[in-house]
Design a protein around this motif. Structure first.
Motif, PDB file in Angstrom:
ATOM      1  N   HIS A  51       4.953  -0.990   8.723  1.00 34.17           N
ATOM      2  CA  HIS A  51       5.842  -1.986   9.335  1.00 34.17           C
ATOM      3  C   HIS A  51       5.263  -3.397   9.287  1.00 34.17           C
ATOM      4  O   HIS A  51       5.971  -4.373   9.503  1.00 34.17           O
ATOM      5  N   THR A  52       3.952  -3.503   9.006  1.00 41.37           N
ATOM      6  CA  THR A  52       3.306  -4.818   8.932  1.00 41.37           C
ATOM      7  C   THR A  52       3.348  -5.403   7.516  1.00 41.37           C
ATOM      8  O   THR A  52       2.946  -6.546   7.314  1.00 41.37           O
ATOM      9  N   LYS A  53       3.841  -4.632   6.569  1.00 36.92           N
ATOM     10  CA  LYS A  53       3.820  -5.052   5.174  1.00 36.92           C
ATOM     11  C   LYS A  53       5.093  -5.823   4.817  1.00 36.92           C
ATOM     12  O   LYS A  53       6.199  -5.361   5.114  1.00 36.92           O
ATOM     13  N   PRO A  54       4.967  -6.973   4.167  1.00 40.32           N
ATOM     14  CA  PRO A  54       6.165  -7.746   3.792  1.00 40.32           C
ATOM     15  C   PRO A  54       7.014  -7.037   2.746  1.00 40.32           C
ATOM     16  O   PRO A  54       8.216  -7.254   2.670  1.00 40.32           O
ATOM     17  N   ASN A  55       6.370  -6.184   1.955  1.00 39.71           N
ATOM     18  CA  ASN A  55       7.094  -5.443   0.909  1.00 39.71           C
ATOM     19  C   ASN A  55       6.743  -3.958   1.046  1.00 39.71           C
ATOM     20  O   ASN A  55       5.765  -3.482   0.463  1.00 39.71           O
ATOM     21  N   PRO A  56       7.533  -3.189   1.820  1.00 38.95           N
ATOM     22  CA  PRO A  56       7.218  -1.776   2.046  1.00 38.95           C
ATOM     23  C   PRO A  56       7.128  -0.944   0.776  1.00 38.95           C
ATOM     24  O   PRO A  56       6.265  -0.071   0.662  1.00 38.95           O
ATOM     25  N   ILE A  57       8.009  -1.215  -0.172  1.00 37.23           N
ATOM     26  CA  ILE A  57       7.984  -0.440  -1.408  1.00 37.23           C
ATOM     27  C   ILE A  57       6.668  -0.659  -2.156  1.00 37.23           C
ATOM     28  O   ILE A  57       6.029   0.281  -2.634  1.00 37.23           O
ATOM     29  N   GLN A  58       6.235  -1.913  -2.246  1.00 37.04           N
ATOM     30  CA  GLN A  58       4.977  -2.209  -2.916  1.00 37.04           C
ATOM     31  C   GLN A  58       3.802  -1.566  -2.189  1.00 37.04           C
ATOM     32  O   GLN A  58       2.855  -1.078  -2.820  1.00 37.04           O
ATOM     33  N   ALA A  59       3.865  -1.533  -0.858  1.00 35.65           N
ATOM     34  CA  ALA A  59       2.799  -0.916  -0.068  1.00 35.65           C
ATOM     35  C   ALA A  59       2.695   0.576  -0.366  1.00 35.65           C
ATOM     36  O   ALA A  59       1.585   1.123  -0.498  1.00 35.65           O
ATOM     37  N   VAL A  60       3.828   1.248  -0.489  1.00 33.49           N
ATOM     38  CA  VAL A  60       3.827   2.670  -0.827  1.00 33.49           C
ATOM     39  C   VAL A  60       3.281   2.880  -2.238  1.00 33.49           C
ATOM     40  O   VAL A  60       2.524   3.815  -2.493  1.00 33.49           O
ATOM     41  N   LEU A  61       3.639   2.003  -3.148  1.00 35.01           N
ATOM     42  CA  LEU A  61       3.169   2.114  -4.531  1.00 35.01           C
ATOM     43  C   LEU A  61       1.651   1.956  -4.631  1.00 35.01           C
ATOM     44  O   LEU A  61       1.032   2.462  -5.571  1.00 35.01           O
ATOM     45  N   GLN A  62       1.051   1.254  -3.665  1.00 33.08           N
ATOM     46  CA  GLN A  62      -0.389   1.000  -3.699  1.00 33.08           C
ATOM     47  C   GLN A  62      -1.176   1.905  -2.750  1.00 33.08           C
ATOM     48  O   GLN A  62      -2.399   1.802  -2.684  1.00 33.08           O
ATOM     49  N   ALA A  63      -0.512   2.800  -2.045  1.00 28.77           N
ATOM     50  CA  ALA A  63      -1.159   3.592  -0.999  1.00 28.77           C
ATOM     51  C   ALA A  63      -2.120   4.632  -1.558  1.00 28.77           C
ATOM     52  O   ALA A  63      -1.836   5.293  -2.564  1.00 28.77           O
ATOM     53  N   ASP A  64      -3.274   4.767  -0.881  1.00 26.89           N
ATOM     54  CA  ASP A  64      -4.217   5.851  -1.183  1.00 26.89           C
ATOM     55  C   ASP A  64      -3.704   7.172  -0.632  1.00 26.89           C
ATOM     56  O   ASP A  64      -3.941   8.238  -1.211  1.00 26.89           O
ATOM     57  N   ALA A  65      -3.055   7.113   0.531  1.00 27.97           N
ATOM     58  CA  ALA A  65      -2.502   8.290   1.190  1.00 27.97           C
ATOM     59  C   ALA A  65      -1.383   7.834   2.111  1.00 27.97           C
ATOM     60  O   ALA A  65      -1.406   6.706   2.615  1.00 27.97           O
ATOM     61  N   ILE A  66      -0.424   8.706   2.349  1.00 22.13           N
ATOM     62  CA  ILE A  66       0.730   8.398   3.192  1.00 22.13           C
ATOM     63  C   ILE A  66       0.740   9.361   4.371  1.00 22.13           C
ATOM     64  O   ILE A  66       0.615  10.579   4.188  1.00 22.13           O
ATOM     65  N   PHE A  67       0.885   8.824   5.571  1.00 24.89           N
ATOM     66  CA  PHE A  67       0.967   9.636   6.782  1.00 24.89           C
ATOM     67  C   PHE A  67       2.231   9.219   7.536  1.00 24.89           C
ATOM     68  O   PHE A  67       2.375   8.061   7.915  1.00 24.89           O
ATOM     69  N   ILE A  68       3.143  10.166   7.728  1.00 21.39           N
ATOM     70  CA  ILE A  68       4.345   9.902   8.514  1.00 21.39           C
ATOM     71  C   ILE A  68       4.262  10.688   9.810  1.00 21.39           C
ATOM     72  O   ILE A  68       4.169  11.917   9.792  1.00 21.39           O
ATOM     73  N   GLY A  69       4.283   9.965  10.928  1.00 21.69           N
ATOM     74  CA  GLY A  69       4.106  10.582  12.236  1.00 21.69           C
ATOM     75  C   GLY A  69       5.397  11.086  12.847  1.00 21.69           C
ATOM     76  O   GLY A  69       6.484  10.931  12.307  1.00 21.69           O
ATOM     77  N   GLY A  70       5.238  11.700  14.019  1.00 25.16           N
ATOM     78  CA  GLY A  70       6.346  12.314  14.716  1.00 25.16           C
ATOM     79  C   GLY A  70       7.101  11.362  15.619  1.00 25.16           C
ATOM     80  O   GLY A  70       6.713  10.220  15.833  1.00 25.16           O
TER      81      GLY A  70
END
Length: 240
Positions: free
Chosen positions: A71-90
Motif C-alpha cells: 500500500h506504500t508503493k506508488p506503482n503496485p504492479i511494479q512492486a509485485v514484479l520486483q518482489a522477492d516474496a509475496i505475503f498476503i495476510g488475513g
C-alpha cells in the motif's frame, strides 16, 4: 518456468502463541531456502493497512526479513514484479479479492508465482485467494469483488479455520461440514479443511500438510478423509 513455492496457513494466530509464532520454524525454512531477504506484504484484507503491515514487520524483522507494505508503493504492479516474496495476510476475503481486482493484480501475482517461482505466503484470507475461488471462505460479504474466482495458484478450494462438528453441543444447527458439502454439491470440487495450526506447503508438483494437526479433505460423492501431518497431498494438484 520455475517451480511454484507456496505456503498456505490456516491462520496467523493460534491460541498460546504470538502472531505467526506457531509457524516460525516452517516459515523461516520456506523463505531461507529461497534466499528471500525482503517480503512484499499485501495488507488489503484489513482496513488499517499501516497497522497491519507494522505487525508483520515487527514479527518478521527479528527473524531477518525486511517487510515492505504494498500500500506504500506508488506503482503496485511494479512492486509485485520486483518482489522477492509475496505475503498476503488475513482479514476479510471479499475486501481482499476486490482490492486485488481493483488494482489489476490478479494476473501479475499469478504469473509471478506460477511462471517465475516467486514464493507466496498466504494466511486465512490470503490462503482463500490463493485457491480456485473464495466460495469456501467463512467471511461476511462486506464488499463485492467482480467475481469469486481467485488467483488459482492451486486448483482446489480451502476452508481455513476449519472446525469439526461438536457432538456434545446443545446447538443442533448447521455445521461447517454441511456448508462445505453444500458447496461441493453445486461445484463438484474438492475442499481441504485446514484446522488451526496447520498449513499446506506446495513445492512444484508436491503438496505436503505441515503443522501439528490433521486436515480434512471433502470430496464429491465421498465421505471426508482425514490426513495426518506430513501427509502427501500432491494428488490435489492434478485436479482441473
Amino acid at each position: 518456468m520455475s517451480q511454484r513455492s507456496i505456503f498456505l496457513l490456516s491462520s496467523s494466530r493460534v491460541h498460546g502463541h504470538e502472531f505467526l509464532e506457531h509457524a516460525k520454524e516452517q516459515l523461516i525454512d520456506f523463505l531461507s531456502k529461497r534466499n528471500v531477504k525482503t517480503v512484499l506484504f499485501i495488507p488489503y484484507a484489513q482496513k488499517d493497512h499501516n497497522k497491519y503491515t507494522e505487525l508483520v514487520d515487527k514479527t518478521l524483522s527479528p527473524w531477518g526479513y525486511q517487510v515492505e507494505g504494498l500500500h506504500t508503493k506508488p506503482n503496485p504492479i511494479q512492486a509485485v514484479l520486483q518482489a522477492d516474496a509475496i505475503f498476503i495476510g488475513g482479514g476479510n476475503t471479499f475486501v481482499l479479492l476486490k482490492a486485488l481486482y481493483d488494482q489489476n493484480l490478479i494476473p501479475i501475482i499469478r504469473e509471478r508465482v506460477l511462471q517465475k517461482g516467486v514464493p507466496y505466503v498466504g494466511s486465512s484470507a490470503g490462503t482463500n485467494v490463493a485457491t480456485r475461488s473464495i466460495h469456501t471462505t467463512n467471511d461476511m460479504p462486506v464488499a463485492f469483488p467482480p467475481t469469486y474466482d481467485a488467483l488459482r495458484l492451486v486448483p482446489f478450494n480451502i476452508n481455513p479455520h476449519y472446525l469439526d462438528p461438536d457432538a456434545s453441543t446443545l446447538h443442533k444447527g448447521e455445521t461447517r461440514d454441511e456448508r462445505i458439502n453444500e458447496f461441493i454439491d453445486y461445484h463438484q470440487l474438492p475442499v481441504l479443511g485446514l484446522r488451526e495450526g496447520t498449513a499446506l506447503l506446495v513445492e512444484g508438483d508436491k503438496a505436503t500438510l505441515v503443522g501439528d494437526r490433521n486436515a480434512k479433505l471433502f470430496l464429491p460423492n465421498k465421505l471426508p478423509i482425514d490426513f495426518a501431518p506430513k501427509a502427501d497431498l500432491s494428488f490435489l494438484l492434478n485436479k482441473s
